[in-house]
Write an enzyme that holds these catalytic residues in place. Structure first.
Site, PDB file in Angstrom:
ATOM      1  N   LYS A 128      31.832  39.152  45.440  1.00 36.47           N
ATOM      2  CA  LYS A 128      31.641  40.610  45.410  1.00 36.47           C
ATOM      3  C   LYS A 128      30.232  40.909  44.893  1.00 36.47           C
ATOM      4  O   LYS A 128      30.027  41.092  43.684  1.00 36.47           O
ATOM      5  CB  LYS A 128      32.717  41.233  44.499  1.00 36.47           C
ATOM      6  CG  LYS A 128      32.555  42.732  44.277  1.00 36.47           C
ATOM      7  CD  LYS A 128      33.779  43.346  43.631  1.00 36.47           C
ATOM      8  CE  LYS A 128      33.531  44.805  43.272  1.00 36.47           C
ATOM      9  NZ  LYS A 128      34.734  45.557  43.002  1.00 36.47           N
TER      10      LYS A 128
ATOM     11  N   GLU B 108      31.909  38.384  40.842  1.00 32.88           N
ATOM     12  CA  GLU B 108      31.115  39.609  41.033  1.00 32.88           C
ATOM     13  C   GLU B 108      29.826  39.557  40.206  1.00 32.88           C
ATOM     14  O   GLU B 108      29.820  39.916  39.027  1.00 32.88           O
ATOM     15  CB  GLU B 108      31.946  40.840  40.618  1.00 32.88           C
ATOM     16  CG  GLU B 108      31.175  42.151  40.778  1.00 32.88           C
ATOM     17  CD  GLU B 108      31.981  43.396  40.363  1.00 32.88           C
ATOM     18  OE1 GLU B 108      33.130  43.258  39.910  1.00 32.88           O
ATOM     19  OE2 GLU B 108      31.429  44.496  40.492  1.00 32.88           O
TER      20      GLU B 108
HETATM   21  C1  5MM Z   1      36.047  50.298  39.162  1.00 32.77           C
HETATM   22  O1  5MM Z   1      35.068  49.910  38.174  1.00 32.77           O
HETATM   23  C2  5MM Z   1      35.168  48.542  37.780  1.00 32.77           C
HETATM   24  C3  5MM Z   1      35.387  48.402  36.331  1.00 32.77           C
HETATM   25  O2  5MM Z   1      34.308  48.749  35.545  1.00 32.77           O
HETATM   26  P1  5MM Z   1      34.407  48.685  33.929  1.00 32.77           P
HETATM   27  O3  5MM Z   1      34.905  47.343  33.529  1.00 32.77           O
HETATM   28  O4  5MM Z   1      32.980  48.922  33.533  1.00 32.77           O
HETATM   29  O5  5MM Z   1      35.313  49.778  33.487  1.00 32.77           O
HETATM   30  C4  5MM Z   1      33.946  47.764  38.314  1.00 32.77           C
HETATM   31  O6  5MM Z   1      33.920  46.418  37.933  1.00 32.77           O
HETATM   32  C5  5MM Z   1      34.036  47.814  39.795  1.00 32.77           C
HETATM   33  O7  5MM Z   1      35.100  47.005  40.226  1.00 32.77           O
HETATM   34  C6  5MM Z   1      32.774  47.367  40.495  1.00 32.77           C
HETATM   35  O8  5MM Z   1      31.613  47.659  39.772  1.00 32.77           O
HETATM   36  C7  5MM Z   1      32.706  48.059  41.847  1.00 32.77           C
HETATM   37  O9  5MM Z   1      32.779  49.459  41.676  1.00 32.77           O
HETATM   38  P2  5MM Z   1      31.671  50.360  42.355  1.00 32.77           P
HETATM   39  O10 5MM Z   1      31.942  51.732  41.845  1.00 32.77           O
HETATM   40  O11 5MM Z   1      30.339  49.795  41.912  1.00 32.77           O
HETATM   41  O12 5MM Z   1      31.902  50.206  43.842  1.00 32.77           O
END
Ligand code: 5MM
Length: 337
Positions: free
Chosen positions: A219, A177
């Protein structure tokens, strides 16, 4: 689900328009989400919220994988069933976030590099035994004055490649990602340039480190205008420029690309995905791995109350179905009514 190889696991997660529910918020991030609805972020509340999500009807057939935080992978539902079993019973595969968050980059402290390679092999071996079929590592790239630097891109993309290799050695599919953040005033063309450089570096490092591309999922963020840009690109331009970037930089034998939503509204995230699938012309499955864009309506409906659980599950089920349709290029705004 007897999925033997990395290729089979990756293909299963994105087959028939299915995508991923990203529910891997670390405790501080979960705290922020719960603050927005006035719920305390305790271990039990996090468990109740996630159990509610994973038991939603609309998980079945629409969600092929769920990304979890370490705590959730080990948690049991109120009735004692491991949450991993609830996910599996819905036909989805459990996955695990294995990065350890961001730290400032030595040579450019306003940028970050993702940590977590120390002890990763041992952690992956344990996660695989608990039942995780895939893993996730997020790298963050900021756009601003003089950034991203080459150092930031290279250090983050090389760490992603090292992570992916270790994950595959532990029989799990790595999700790589590289998130180019929406924060800032940059134009969509600046985002296109930075995302292209980032993906180009990523796939060079994956090859250099001997990562099996057919057993990997990407991702990425979409190519999109900065949140505070003067002019915002519309759906057609986002779809066209994101596809242009992916086609130029992503090998065609990668099985799937599952976008993050990155702060887009839930409808925008669906509309962009749908527009790309309507254009077509690529070999990978183009699907979703949304956190906020899947969860937000459910979170706002739940409010920490048991009596709201059914309505919150309906909200998650709806977004899961809408995004499955978008991953097949069959979504339409009228379906949102
Ligand atoms: C769900 O949020 C994930 C974890 O974030 P932290 O490590 O900052 O707590 C994050 O990695 C998430 O999987 C991705 O950013 C995708 O989430 P969004 O909200 O951007 O679709």
């Amino acid at each position: 689900m007897a999925l033997e190889s990395l290729e089979e696991i990756a293909a299963y997660i994105v087959e028939d328009g299915k995508g991923i529910l990203a529910a891997d918020e670390s405790n501080p991030t979960c705290g922020k989400r719960f603050d927005s609805i006035g719920v305390e972020s305790t271990e039990d509340n996090r468990r109740d919220y996630r159990e509610m999500l994973f038991r939603s009807e609309g998980m079945k057939g629409n969600i092929g994988g769920v990304i979890l935080f370490d705590e959730t992978l080990r948690q049991k539902a109120e009735d004692g069933t491991p949450l991993v079993n609830i996910i599996t019973a819905q036909g989805a595969l459990p996955g695990i976030k294995v990065d350890k968050g961001l730290k400032p980059l030595d040579v450019s402290p306003e940028e970050t590099v993702t940590q977590g390679l120390d002890g990763l092999n041992e952690r992956c071996s344990e996660y695989e035994k608990i039942g995780a079929k895939f893993a996730k590592w997020r790298a963050v790239i900021n756009i601003g004055l003089g950034i991203p630097t080459e150092d930031c891109i290279n250090q983050n993309m090389e760490a992603l490649a090292k992570y992916a290799k270790i994950v595959q050695e532990n029989k799990m599919v790595p999700i790589v990602e590289p998130e180019v953040l929406m924060d800032g005033t940059h134009s969509i063309d600046q985002c296109l340039e930075v995302t292209s450089k980032t993906l180009n570096a990523l796939f060079n490092y994956l090859e250099e480190h001997g990562v099996n591309i057919k057993g990997t999922l990407l991702k990425p963020s979409m190519v999109i205008s900065g949140k505070d840009a003067m002019e915002k690109a519309g759906v057609a331009e986002v779809a066209e420029k994101t596809l242009k970037c992916l086609i130029a930089n992503v090998p065609s034998d990668l099985p799937g690309i599952t976008f993050l939503s990155g702060g887009q509204s839930d409808i925008d995230a669906t509309a962009h995905l749908d527009a790309m699938n309507k254009i077509g012309g690529f070999d990978w499955k183009l699907s979703f791995s949304y956190g906020r864009a899947l969860q937000q309506p459910a979170l706002k409906t739940w409010l920490g109350k048991k009596e709201n659980a059914e309505a919150a599950q309906a909200a998650l089920s709806h977004r899961a179905l809408m995004n499955k349709k978008a991953a097949q290029g069959k979504w339409d705004q009228s379906l949102e009514k």
